[in-house]
Design a protein around this motif. Sequence first.
Motif, PDB file in Angstrom:
ATOM      1  N   ARG A   1      -5.387   1.504  11.007  1.00  0.00           N
ATOM      2  CA  ARG A   1      -5.434   0.042  10.936  1.00  0.00           C
ATOM      3  C   ARG A   1      -6.159  -0.423   9.676  1.00  0.00           C
ATOM      4  O   ARG A   1      -5.680  -1.285   8.938  1.00  0.00           O
ATOM      5  N   GLU A   2      -7.315   0.152   9.409  1.00  0.00           N
ATOM      6  CA  GLU A   2      -8.085  -0.240   8.223  1.00  0.00           C
ATOM      7  C   GLU A   2      -7.321   0.056   6.938  1.00  0.00           C
ATOM      8  O   GLU A   2      -7.339  -0.737   5.993  1.00  0.00           O
ATOM      9  N   LEU A   3      -6.650   1.188   6.879  1.00  0.00           N
ATOM     10  CA  LEU A   3      -5.869   1.565   5.708  1.00  0.00           C
ATOM     11  C   LEU A   3      -4.776   0.541   5.442  1.00  0.00           C
ATOM     12  O   LEU A   3      -4.561   0.112   4.305  1.00  0.00           O
ATOM     13  N   ALA A   4      -4.100   0.119   6.506  1.00  0.00           N
ATOM     14  CA  ALA A   4      -3.036  -0.885   6.366  1.00  0.00           C
ATOM     15  C   ALA A   4      -3.614  -2.251   5.995  1.00  0.00           C
ATOM     16  O   ALA A   4      -3.101  -2.922   5.097  1.00  0.00           O
ATOM     17  N   GLU A   5      -4.690  -2.662   6.660  1.00  0.00           N
ATOM     18  CA  GLU A   5      -5.274  -3.984   6.413  1.00  0.00           C
ATOM     19  C   GLU A   5      -5.862  -4.108   5.012  1.00  0.00           C
ATOM     20  O   GLU A   5      -5.634  -5.097   4.326  1.00  0.00           O
ATOM     21  N   GLU A   6      -6.648  -3.131   4.615  1.00  0.00           N
ATOM     22  CA  GLU A   6      -7.409  -3.261   3.375  1.00  0.00           C
ATOM     23  C   GLU A   6      -6.605  -2.993   2.117  1.00  0.00           C
ATOM     24  O   GLU A   6      -6.811  -3.646   1.099  1.00  0.00           O
TER      25      GLU A   6
ATOM     26  N   ILE B   1      -1.569   0.443   2.952  1.00  0.00           N
ATOM     27  CA  ILE B   1      -0.956   1.764   3.104  1.00  0.00           C
ATOM     28  C   ILE B   1      -0.552   1.960   4.560  1.00  0.00           C
ATOM     29  O   ILE B   1      -1.394   1.926   5.456  1.00  0.00           O
ATOM     30  N   VAL B   2       0.753   2.172   4.771  1.00  0.00           N
ATOM     31  CA  VAL B   2       1.292   2.400   6.109  1.00  0.00           C
ATOM     32  C   VAL B   2       2.115   3.682   6.073  1.00  0.00           C
ATOM     33  O   VAL B   2       2.891   3.904   5.152  1.00  0.00           O
ATOM     34  N   GLY B   3       1.920   4.530   7.062  1.00  0.00           N
ATOM     35  CA  GLY B   3       2.739   5.733   7.178  1.00  0.00           C
ATOM     36  C   GLY B   3       2.217   6.947   6.433  1.00  0.00           C
ATOM     37  O   GLY B   3       2.834   8.008   6.508  1.00  0.00           O
TER      38      GLY B   3
ATOM     39  N   ALA C   1     -14.621  10.786   8.698  1.00  0.00           N
ATOM     40  CA  ALA C   1     -14.120  10.725   7.323  1.00  0.00           C
ATOM     41  C   ALA C   1     -12.732  11.363   7.282  1.00  0.00           C
ATOM     42  O   ALA C   1     -12.454  12.330   8.002  1.00  0.00           O
ATOM     43  N   TYR C   2     -11.891  10.793   6.420  1.00  0.00           N
ATOM     44  CA  TYR C   2     -10.506  11.241   6.262  1.00  0.00           C
ATOM     45  C   TYR C   2     -10.169  11.303   4.774  1.00  0.00           C
ATOM     46  O   TYR C   2     -10.772  10.618   3.957  1.00  0.00           O
ATOM     47  N   ARG C   3      -9.149  12.106   4.468  1.00  0.00           N
ATOM     48  CA  ARG C   3      -8.584  12.150   3.124  1.00  0.00           C
ATOM     49  C   ARG C   3      -7.139  11.673   3.218  1.00  0.00           C
ATOM     50  O   ARG C   3      -6.415  12.048   4.137  1.00  0.00           O
ATOM     51  N   VAL C   4      -6.733  10.841   2.256  1.00  0.00           N
ATOM     52  CA  VAL C   4      -5.377  10.305   2.223  1.00  0.00           C
ATOM     53  C   VAL C   4      -4.810  10.526   0.825  1.00  0.00           C
ATOM     54  O   VAL C   4      -5.499  10.247  -0.171  1.00  0.00           O
ATOM     55  N   ALA C   5      -3.593  11.034   0.735  1.00  0.00           N
ATOM     56  CA  ALA C   5      -2.901  11.161  -0.554  1.00  0.00           C
ATOM     57  C   ALA C   5      -1.911   9.998  -0.643  1.00  0.00           C
ATOM     58  O   ALA C   5      -1.108   9.785   0.274  1.00  0.00           O
ATOM     59  N   TRP C   6      -1.968   9.237  -1.759  1.00  0.00           N
ATOM     60  CA  TRP C   6      -1.115   8.057  -1.892  1.00  0.00           C
ATOM     61  C   TRP C   6      -0.826   7.777  -3.353  1.00  0.00           C
ATOM     62  O   TRP C   6      -1.741   7.678  -4.172  1.00  0.00           O
ATOM     63  N   ASP C   7       0.457   7.633  -3.675  1.00  0.00           N
ATOM     64  CA  ASP C   7       0.865   7.285  -5.029  1.00  0.00           C
ATOM     65  C   ASP C   7       1.655   5.987  -5.083  1.00  0.00           C
ATOM     66  O   ASP C   7       2.129   5.597  -6.134  1.00  0.00           O
ATOM     67  N   GLY C   8       1.785   5.338  -3.963  1.00  0.00           N
ATOM     68  CA  GLY C   8       2.514   4.072  -3.932  1.00  0.00           C
ATOM     69  C   GLY C   8       1.635   2.907  -4.332  1.00  0.00           C
ATOM     70  O   GLY C   8       0.468   3.063  -4.700  1.00  0.00           O
ATOM     71  N   PRO C   9       2.187   1.722  -4.239  1.00  0.00           N
ATOM     72  CA  PRO C   9       1.419   0.528  -4.591  1.00  0.00           C
ATOM     73  C   PRO C   9       0.335   0.256  -3.552  1.00  0.00           C
ATOM     74  O   PRO C   9       0.441   0.692  -2.404  1.00  0.00           O
ATOM     75  N   LEU C  10      -0.693  -0.439  -3.990  1.00  0.00           N
ATOM     76  CA  LEU C  10      -1.751  -0.895  -3.094  1.00  0.00           C
ATOM     77  C   LEU C  10      -1.676  -2.411  -3.009  1.00  0.00           C
ATOM     78  O   LEU C  10      -1.445  -3.083  -4.016  1.00  0.00           O
TER      79      LEU C  10
END
Length: 169
Positions: free
Chosen positions: A84-89, A92-94, A116-125
């Motif tokens: 939820r926080e990742l999507a809101e802030e 990032i979804v999915g 704590a978590y690690r997320v890999a993301w190259d899309g837009p923020l």
Amino acid sequence: MSAAASELVDVVDVDDRVVGQVTRAALRAGRLRHRATYLLVFNRRGELFVHRRSADKDVFPSYWDVAVGGVVGAGESYDDGARRELAEEVGIVGAVIEPLFAVAFDDPDCPVLGRAYRVAWDGPLVLQAEEIVGGEWLTPAQVEARLARDRFCPDGAAVWRRYRVRSVS
């Protein structure tokens, strides 16, 4: 009272057992132990997304932060709160969220148990303006230099240091 201030939050003991529920405003006023998530968002170049918190945040306003995340809602799991926080802030979804470690931050003003978590993301923020006023991608060395120079959220900085120890060893 703002919408965020009226959100219900679980109060937990040092063993992460729920001992009550209060509004976020009451949580902050009482400096009560609660749950939170910390997501370290990396791009494929190994750079970390570092952001500046808005001046309206209830704790550490206008500080820099190495982690996306926040308070876990009442009855919400850590993983659900993280998504939820990742999507809101940052929109990032999915993305796959990789669990890293449990967090215990015992600041007298803001005692937290978290994950704590690690997320890999190259899309837009897509930055949530109420929470984040700007951000940038930094190499780990640049993060270290910024931590020494600028005001960072102490709980996020502690998560980063623990992550670095794990990733270097």
